[in-house]
Design a protein around this motif. Structure first.
Motif, PDB file in Angstrom:
ATOM      1  N   GLN A 417       0.834  -1.207   0.000  1.00 30.83           N
ATOM      2  CA  GLN A 417       0.000   0.000   0.000  1.00 30.83           C
ATOM      3  C   GLN A 417       0.868   1.257   0.000  1.00 30.83           C
ATOM      4  OE1 GLN A 417      -2.534  -0.425   3.359  1.00 30.83           O
ATOM      5  NE2 GLN A 417      -3.887  -1.942   2.396  1.00 30.83           N
ATOM      6  N   HIS A 418       1.975   1.213   0.737  1.00 37.48           N
ATOM      7  CA  HIS A 418       2.866   2.365   0.769  1.00 37.48           C
ATOM      8  C   HIS A 418       3.492   2.617  -0.613  1.00 37.48           C
ATOM      9  CE1 HIS A 418       5.838   5.224   2.090  1.00 37.48           C
ATOM     10  NE2 HIS A 418       6.805   4.455   1.584  1.00 37.48           N
ATOM     11  N   LEU A 419       3.883   1.520  -1.301  1.00 40.99           N
ATOM     12  CA  LEU A 419       4.451   1.682  -2.634  1.00 40.99           C
ATOM     13  C   LEU A 419       3.426   2.189  -3.629  1.00 40.99           C
ATOM     14  CD1 LEU A 419       6.699  -1.522  -2.877  1.00 40.99           C
ATOM     15  CD2 LEU A 419       7.435   0.850  -2.532  1.00 40.99           C
ATOM     16  N   GLN A 420       2.138   1.822  -3.427  1.00 44.49           N
ATOM     17  CA  GLN A 420       1.092   2.329  -4.321  1.00 44.49           C
ATOM     18  C   GLN A 420       0.968   3.832  -4.237  1.00 44.49           C
ATOM     19  OE1 GLN A 420      -0.743   0.979  -6.638  1.00 44.49           O
ATOM     20  NE2 GLN A 420       0.113  -1.073  -6.418  1.00 44.49           N
ATOM     21  N   THR A 421       1.209   4.377  -2.995  1.00 49.94           N
ATOM     22  CA  THR A 421       1.134   5.840  -2.839  1.00 49.94           C
ATOM     23  C   THR A 421       2.311   6.527  -3.497  1.00 49.94           C
ATOM     24  OG1 THR A 421       2.291   5.734  -0.712  1.00 49.94           O
ATOM     25  CG2 THR A 421      -0.128   5.603  -0.675  1.00 49.94           C
ATOM     26  N   LEU A 422       3.417   5.797  -3.773  1.00 55.08           N
ATOM     27  CA  LEU A 422       4.593   6.372  -4.403  1.00 55.08           C
ATOM     28  C   LEU A 422       4.564   6.225  -5.915  1.00 55.08           C
ATOM     29  CD1 LEU A 422       7.365   5.130  -1.959  1.00 55.08           C
ATOM     30  CD2 LEU A 422       6.215   7.351  -2.002  1.00 55.08           C
ATOM     31  N   ARG A 423       3.519   5.584  -6.470  1.00 54.91           N
ATOM     32  CA  ARG A 423       3.416   5.393  -7.913  1.00 54.91           C
ATOM     33  C   ARG A 423       2.108   5.968  -8.410  1.00 54.91           C
ATOM     34  NH1 ARG A 423       5.203  -0.046  -6.699  1.00 54.91           N
ATOM     35  NH2 ARG A 423       3.054  -0.727  -7.001  1.00 54.91           N
ATOM     36  N   LEU A 424       2.126   6.412  -9.646  1.00 55.98           N
ATOM     37  CA  LEU A 424       0.924   6.935 -10.321  1.00 55.98           C
ATOM     38  C   LEU A 424       0.714   6.094 -11.564  1.00 55.98           C
ATOM     39  CD1 LEU A 424       1.615  10.763 -10.060  1.00 55.98           C
ATOM     40  CD2 LEU A 424       0.095   9.401  -8.635  1.00 55.98           C
ATOM     41  N   ASN A 425      -0.457   5.413 -11.631  1.00 58.62           N
ATOM     42  CA  ASN A 425      -0.750   4.525 -12.754  1.00 58.62           C
ATOM     43  C   ASN A 425      -1.725   5.203 -13.700  1.00 58.62           C
ATOM     44  OD1 ASN A 425       0.848   2.422 -11.728  1.00 58.62           O
ATOM     45  ND2 ASN A 425      -0.822   1.700 -10.432  1.00 58.62           N
ATOM     46  N   CYS A 426      -1.423   5.168 -15.013  1.00 59.33           N
ATOM     47  CA  CYS A 426      -2.330   5.735 -16.011  1.00 59.33           C
ATOM     48  C   CYS A 426      -3.567   4.847 -16.126  1.00 59.33           C
ATOM     49  CB  CYS A 426      -1.622   5.841 -17.371  1.00 59.33           C
ATOM     50  SG  CYS A 426      -2.686   6.475 -18.670  1.00 59.33           S
ATOM     51  N   PRO A 427      -4.775   5.391 -16.007  1.00 58.23           N
ATOM     52  CA  PRO A 427      -5.983   4.556 -16.079  1.00 58.23           C
ATOM     53  C   PRO A 427      -6.294   4.074 -17.482  1.00 58.23           C
ATOM     54  CG  PRO A 427      -6.583   6.853 -15.937  1.00 58.23           C
ATOM     55  CD  PRO A 427      -5.099   6.811 -15.778  1.00 58.23           C
ATOM     56  N   ILE A 428      -5.557   4.569 -18.494  1.00 60.13           N
ATOM     57  CA  ILE A 428      -5.878   4.188 -19.871  1.00 60.13           C
ATOM     58  C   ILE A 428      -4.903   3.141 -20.391  1.00 60.13           C
ATOM     59  CG2 ILE A 428      -6.097   5.044 -22.240  1.00 60.13           C
ATOM     60  CD1 ILE A 428      -6.970   7.699 -21.073  1.00 60.13           C
ATOM     61  N   CYS A 429      -3.604   3.426 -20.274  1.00 60.65           N
ATOM     62  CA  CYS A 429      -2.600   2.491 -20.797  1.00 60.65           C
ATOM     63  C   CYS A 429      -1.836   1.762 -19.697  1.00 60.65           C
ATOM     64  CB  CYS A 429      -1.618   3.231 -21.702  1.00 60.65           C
ATOM     65  SG  CYS A 429      -0.658   4.507 -20.839  1.00 60.65           S
ATOM     66  N   ASN A 430      -2.213   2.024 -18.370  1.00 58.80           N
ATOM     67  CA  ASN A 430      -1.576   1.346 -17.217  1.00 58.80           C
ATOM     68  C   ASN A 430      -0.081   1.625 -17.106  1.00 58.80           C
ATOM     69  OD1 ASN A 430      -3.994   0.155 -16.402  1.00 58.80           O
ATOM     70  ND2 ASN A 430      -3.712  -1.563 -17.835  1.00 58.80           N
ATOM     71  N   LYS A 431       0.374   2.711 -17.670  1.00 59.10           N
ATOM     72  CA  LYS A 431       1.784   3.085 -17.539  1.00 59.10           C
ATOM     73  C   LYS A 431       2.021   3.666 -16.153  1.00 59.10           C
ATOM     74  CE  LYS A 431       5.480   5.573 -19.884  1.00 59.10           C
ATOM     75  NZ  LYS A 431       5.824   6.426 -21.014  1.00 59.10           N
ATOM     76  N   THR A 432       3.160   3.329 -15.524  1.00 60.36           N
ATOM     77  CA  THR A 432       3.449   3.727 -14.157  1.00 60.36           C
ATOM     78  C   THR A 432       4.440   4.882 -14.153  1.00 60.36           C
ATOM     79  OG1 THR A 432       3.100   1.461 -13.436  1.00 60.36           O
ATOM     80  CG2 THR A 432       4.269   2.915 -11.926  1.00 60.36           C
ATOM     81  N   PHE A 433       4.167   5.888 -13.264  1.00 58.68           N
ATOM     82  CA  PHE A 433       5.034   7.053 -13.102  1.00 58.68           C
ATOM     83  C   PHE A 433       5.371   7.199 -11.622  1.00 58.68           C
ATOM     84  CE2 PHE A 433       2.667   7.822 -16.922  1.00 58.68           C
ATOM     85  CZ  PHE A 433       3.589   8.389 -17.780  1.00 58.68           C
ATOM     86  N   PRO A 434       6.592   7.613 -11.261  1.00 62.71           N
ATOM     87  CA  PRO A 434       6.899   7.918  -9.859  1.00 62.71           C
ATOM     88  C   PRO A 434       6.051   9.095  -9.372  1.00 62.71           C
ATOM     89  CG  PRO A 434       8.906   7.668 -11.153  1.00 62.71           C
ATOM     90  CD  PRO A 434       7.784   7.696 -12.113  1.00 62.71           C
ATOM     91  N   ALA A 435       5.787   9.112  -8.054  1.00 63.58           N
ATOM     92  CA  ALA A 435       4.932  10.173  -7.490  1.00 63.58           C
ATOM     93  C   ALA A 435       5.579  11.538  -7.642  1.00 63.58           C
ATOM     94  CB  ALA A 435       4.648   9.900  -6.011  1.00 63.58           C
TER      95      ALA A 435
END
Length: 450
Positions: A417-435
């Motif tokens: 859960q903590h790592l999820q808060t540090l990542r931003l996932n694109c809702p369209i192509c599921n690409k991950t970006f650092p927070a």
């Protein structure tokens, strides 16, 4: 008839292939006085049919092809070819276009195919003198002239015989020409029909072209209106983007508050004494959390209403709203998880100390140091030694190096859960970006809406 600027039809046909007997030139003088117009008289034979592009030229004697003309005039087509007057024709040459030297010239009739159909006797352009008026000859010269005339008569008879043969050939050629002309008339009729069809088709194309031009004008005006509308929408989108940045900043502040609460909860596991001493503070903290949660829920409701209102004007903002909604759900899950942990802590604090087995720590039982502030010692020391590692064992996040207590709750779940808060996932192509690349993430999501 005046001379035109258009070049007459000529050819490189040699003299052997020309037909000089089909047009006969009449009343041709031996010489013409310079500075005056001259009239050329000619007769069309019965087997010759003139055409529109036929012409009469003045050639210097010794010419080889019809391209060597000095000047020319277009012939006049007779109205009725069968009449006798149509056979006798004439054409006038203006003095300005006539030769200025005293060389010998002759008239030549050339058809539109560039073939010579008749030629005159040679003549000159020179002024009249006394020798042309009075000629004195001797008896011997008269005899020579008579002998020359006899030879010319004999040659004339031969030419007449040759003319009969040529006329027969000409009649055959005329029959062939008549067939060709009939075929030409048929082709002209077909061509006329095709021209009519092409004219009708051209009219249809012009009508379609006008319609297409009108449609093009309409589309141009609509494109201009759409350009203005796009500019307005882009301005609105820019304003909404700034508002969303403010909202996201508020969410980040709440996340930081939750992280602070996690640190406080981790400190609660250090000792039961500290838990009792900070129980009231914890309850107050929980109450503040509830108030903050209520406030956050109200703010979230307001944000939802604002997003619903904005989605009516610009549907593309729903993507950003979905991102915030997922963040909200993550926060609620973390809040629920913290509530469960708080309840678990409260249940621990509500246990009867007499029911717990008291163990006196000794030097050979873990070597733990007893807290001098506890009368009965640490009641959880036996539980810690028998079921889990020490409460003080700390684990760190591999990304941000934050500390996590791993004795009370599932470390893997909290870490995920903590790592999820540090990542931003694109809702369209599921690409991950650092927070920390939040602006890049928002630009990436906005690109999907274009």
């Amino acid at each position: 008839m005046e001379e035109t600027v258009d070049d007459p039809p000529t050819s490189a046909v040699l003299l052997d292939h020309c037909h000089f007997s089909q047009v006969i030139f009449n009343s041709v003088e031996k010489f013409y006085i310079p500075g005056g117009d001259i009239t050329c008289y000619y007769t069309l034979t019965q087997h010759f049919i003139p055409r529109r592009k036929d012409w009469i030229g003045i050639f210097r004697v010794g010419w080889k092809t019809t391209r060597e003309y000095y000047t020319f005039m277009w012939v006049t087509l007779p109205v009725d070819l069968n009449s006798e007057s149509a056979k006798q024709q004439e054409v006038q040459f203006k003095a300005y276009y006539l030769p200025k030297d005293d060389e010998y010239y002759q008239f030549c009739y050339v058809d539109q195919d560039g073939v010579v159909r008749g030629a005159s006797i040679p003549f000159q352009f020179r002024p009249e003198n006394e020798e042309d008026i009075l000629v004195v000859t001797t008896q011997g010269e008269v005899e020579e002239i008579e002998q020359h005339n006899k030879e010319l008569c004999k040659e004339n008879r031969e030419l007449k015989d040759s003319c009969v043969s040529l006329q027969k050939q000409n009649s055959d050629m005329q029959a062939t020409l008549q067939k060709k002309q009939e075929e030409l008339e048929t082709l002209k009729s077909i061509n006329k029909k095709l021209e009519q069809t092409m004219k009708e088709q051209k009219d249809c194309w012009e009508i379609e072209l006008l319609q297409l031009k009108e449609q093009n004008q309409k589309m141009s005006s609509e494109n201009e209106k759409m350009g203005v509308r796009v500019d307005q929408l882009q301005a609105q989108l820019s304003n909404q983007g700034r508002e969303m940045e403010k909202l996201v900043q508020g969410v980040q502040d709440k996340t930081e508050q939750l992280e602070h609460l996690k640190e406080e909860n981790g400190q609660l596991f250090l000792s039961l004494t500290e838990q009792r001493e900070h129980q009231k503070k914890l309850e107050q903290t929980v109450e503040e959390m509830k108030q903050k949660e209520t406030t956050a829920a109200k703010k979230q409701q307001e944000l939802t209403e604002q997003n619903m209102d904005l989605s009516k004007r610009l549907s593309e903002n729903m993507i950003i709203h979905d991102v915030l909604q997922r963040e909200k759900e993550k926060m609620e899950k973390e809040n629920d998880y913290l509530k469960r942990e708080n309840n678990r802590l409260l249940s621990y604090m509500g246990l009867d100390c007499d029911s717990l087995s008291y163990q006196v720590p000794t030097s050979n039982q873990g070597g733990t140091r007893q807290d001098p502030g506890l009368v009965f010692g640490n009641p959880y020391s036996g539980i810690q030694e028998s079921s889990a590692p020490s409460l003080l064992s700390i684990k760190k996040c591999p990304t941000c190096k934050s500390d996590f207590a791993a004795d009370v709750f599932d470390h893997n779940l909290v870490l995920e859960q903590h790592l999820q808060t540090l990542r931003l996932n694109c809702p369209i192509c599921n690409k991950t970006f650092p927070a920390k690349e939040k602006q890049i993430f928002e630009d990436h999501v906005f690109c999907h809406t274009l």
